[in-house]
Design a protein around this motif. Structure first.
Motif, short mmCIF file in Angstrom:
data_model
loop_
_atom_site.label_atom_id
_atom_site.label_comp_id
_atom_site.label_asym_id
_atom_site.label_seq_id
_atom_site.Cartn_x
_atom_site.Cartn_y
_atom_site.Cartn_z
N GLU A 28 28.46 0.93 7.80
CA GLU A 28 28.07 0.30 9.18
C GLU A 28 27.25 -0.92 9.04
N PRO A 29 27.39 -2.06 9.75
CA PRO A 29 26.55 -3.21 9.46
C PRO A 29 25.10 -2.82 10.07
N HIS A 30 24.02 -3.22 9.43
CA HIS A 30 22.70 -3.33 9.79
C HIS A 30 21.92 -4.39 9.73
N LEU A 31 21.17 -4.70 10.55
CA LEU A 31 20.61 -6.05 10.60
C LEU A 31 19.14 -5.68 10.04
N ILE A 32 18.71 -6.60 9.18
CA ILE A 32 17.40 -6.47 8.47
C ILE A 32 16.32 -7.31 9.34
N VAL A 33 15.35 -6.49 9.83
CA VAL A 33 14.50 -6.89 10.76
C VAL A 33 12.99 -6.97 10.22
N HIS A 34 12.30 -7.84 10.12
CA HIS A 34 11.03 -7.97 9.71
C HIS A 34 9.85 -7.50 10.54
N ARG A 35 9.06 -6.73 10.26
CA ARG A 35 7.94 -6.21 11.12
C ARG A 35 6.64 -6.33 10.19
N PRO A 36 5.97 -7.38 10.25
CA PRO A 36 5.08 -7.38 9.21
C PRO A 36 3.79 -6.83 9.77
N ASP A 37 3.57 -6.59 11.09
CA ASP A 37 2.49 -6.06 11.55
C ASP A 37 2.38 -4.59 11.29
N GLU A 38 3.47 -3.82 11.13
CA GLU A 38 3.56 -2.35 11.24
C GLU A 38 3.33 -1.85 9.69
N ARG A 39 3.13 -0.69 9.90
CA ARG A 39 2.72 0.09 8.57
C ARG A 39 4.06 0.82 8.05
N GLY A 40 3.98 0.99 6.81
CA GLY A 40 5.27 1.83 6.15
C GLY A 40 5.88 0.66 5.43
N THR A 41 7.12 1.30 4.99
CA THR A 41 8.17 0.44 4.11
C THR A 41 9.31 0.08 4.87
N VAL A 42 10.23 0.85 4.83
CA VAL A 42 11.52 0.62 5.53
C VAL A 42 12.07 1.72 6.38
N TRP A 43 12.39 1.48 7.49
CA TRP A 43 12.96 2.74 8.40
C TRP A 43 14.02 2.36 9.35
N LEU A 44 14.65 3.11 9.83
CA LEU A 44 16.00 2.88 10.57
C LEU A 44 15.59 3.00 12.09
N ASP A 45 16.09 1.72 12.73
CA ASP A 45 15.94 1.76 14.07
C ASP A 45 17.34 1.99 14.55
N GLY A 46 17.58 2.95 15.41
CA GLY A 46 18.87 3.20 15.92
C GLY A 46 19.41 2.16 17.11
N ALA A 47 18.80 0.97 17.34
CA ALA A 47 19.18 0.17 18.50
C ALA A 47 19.23 0.59 19.80
N LEU A 48 18.46 1.53 20.16
CA LEU A 48 18.40 2.06 21.58
C LEU A 48 17.95 1.13 22.46
N ASN A 49 19.04 1.03 23.83
CA ASN A 49 18.67 0.24 24.80
C ASN A 49 19.07 -1.01 24.38
N GLY A 50 20.11 -1.28 23.58
CA GLY A 50 20.70 -2.88 23.36
C GLY A 50 19.84 -3.49 22.41
N ALA A 51 18.59 -2.91 21.93
CA ALA A 51 18.03 -3.82 20.86
C ALA A 51 19.01 -4.21 19.68
#
Length: 254
Positions: A100-123
């Motif tokens: 399934e296609p996934h968009l790489i989104v940079h979150r420079p101000d958040e903690r952690g490494t890599v996580w999945l965002d299920g794109a709720l509410n049309g994000a």
């Protein structure tokens, strides 16, 4: 096209042979590979390595090989143009994960490494996202490491399930980035897989796990071997068809 043996002068021994071909003003090095069983000159554009090679019989002089390459300049150019664009692991890129296609989104101000965002509410345009924390220069490494971890976890689960079905034991499981094969099984029972299988649909990864586990009983590809594979993975034909049509494309990512 066959090369007639009019000039039997052998190429110089030792060293590296290549032919420079200029395409659209840019130089391209064509690697010359001598093969003792080759009967003719054969050009090949490799999609994975994105390079051009010429397989030649040992007796063919380099001058004749060079003429052959230059006569087929347009053939090479067309096939290079048709190669799919490379997709780096960077913010804004779309990469497949489990088919399934996934968009790489940079979150420079958040903690952690890599996580999945299920794109709720049309994000993210409704597309699931791989969110990456930290500085931008680390995005590619973090995405690659994440995909490798996911691949290892999925493959270990699949291998254990198929090994239990065939009542066999397996050794170590290693991940590589091989262009020539998706998996292998050693005589000792160690299994190796391409981590890029995590980008394919899950049934394709599952098939490769079954394929290699079955080698614990049959170290060949004979009729008995394929019966074992199909007993634990009935969707063999579907998985092989997917790999034929889409497998090479997985190497364009990252």
């Amino acid at each position: 096209m066959l090369f007639r043996r009019q000039d039997r002068k052998a190429p110089p021994r030792g060293g590296f042979e290549s032919i420079e071909l200029v395409l659209d003003g840019e130089p391209l090095a064509v690697t010359v590979r001598r093969h003792p069983k080759a009967q003719r000159l054969t050009l090949r554009v490799r999609a994975v390595a994105r390079d051009v090679t010429l397989t030649a019989p040992p007796h063919v002089p380099l001058s004749a090989a060079r003429d052959f390459v230059h006569r087929h300049r347009e053939w090479v150019r067309v096939r290079l143009v048709r190669l799919p664009e490379m997709v780096p692991f960077e913010a804004g890129a779309v990469v497949p994960v489990r088919g399934e296609p996934h968009l790489i989104v940079h979150r420079p101000d958040e903690r952690g490494t890599v996580w999945l965002d299920g794109a709720l509410n049309g994000a993210h345009g409704g597309m699931p996202a791989l969110c990456v924390a930290g500085e931008a220069p680390h995005i590619a490494r973090r995405v690659r490491d994440h995909l490798k971890r996911e691949a290892r976890a999925e493959l270990m689960r699949a291998v254990r399930r198929h090994a239990a079905a065939l009542k066999v034991e397996v050794g170590r499981i290693t991940l590589r980035d091989t262009a020539s094969r998706w998996g292998s099984c050693s005589a000792k029972g160690d299994l190796s897989f391409s981590w890029r299988l995590i980008m394919a649909p899950p049934f394709v990864l599952d098939y490769l796990a079954a394929h290699e586990v079955a080698h614990r009983l049959e170290m060949n590809h004979g009729p008995r071997y394929w019966r074992l594979v199909e007993a634990i993975f009935p969707r063999r034909a579907e998985a092989e068809a997917w790999l034929r049509h889409n497998g090479a494309g997985l190497h364009r990512y990252g």
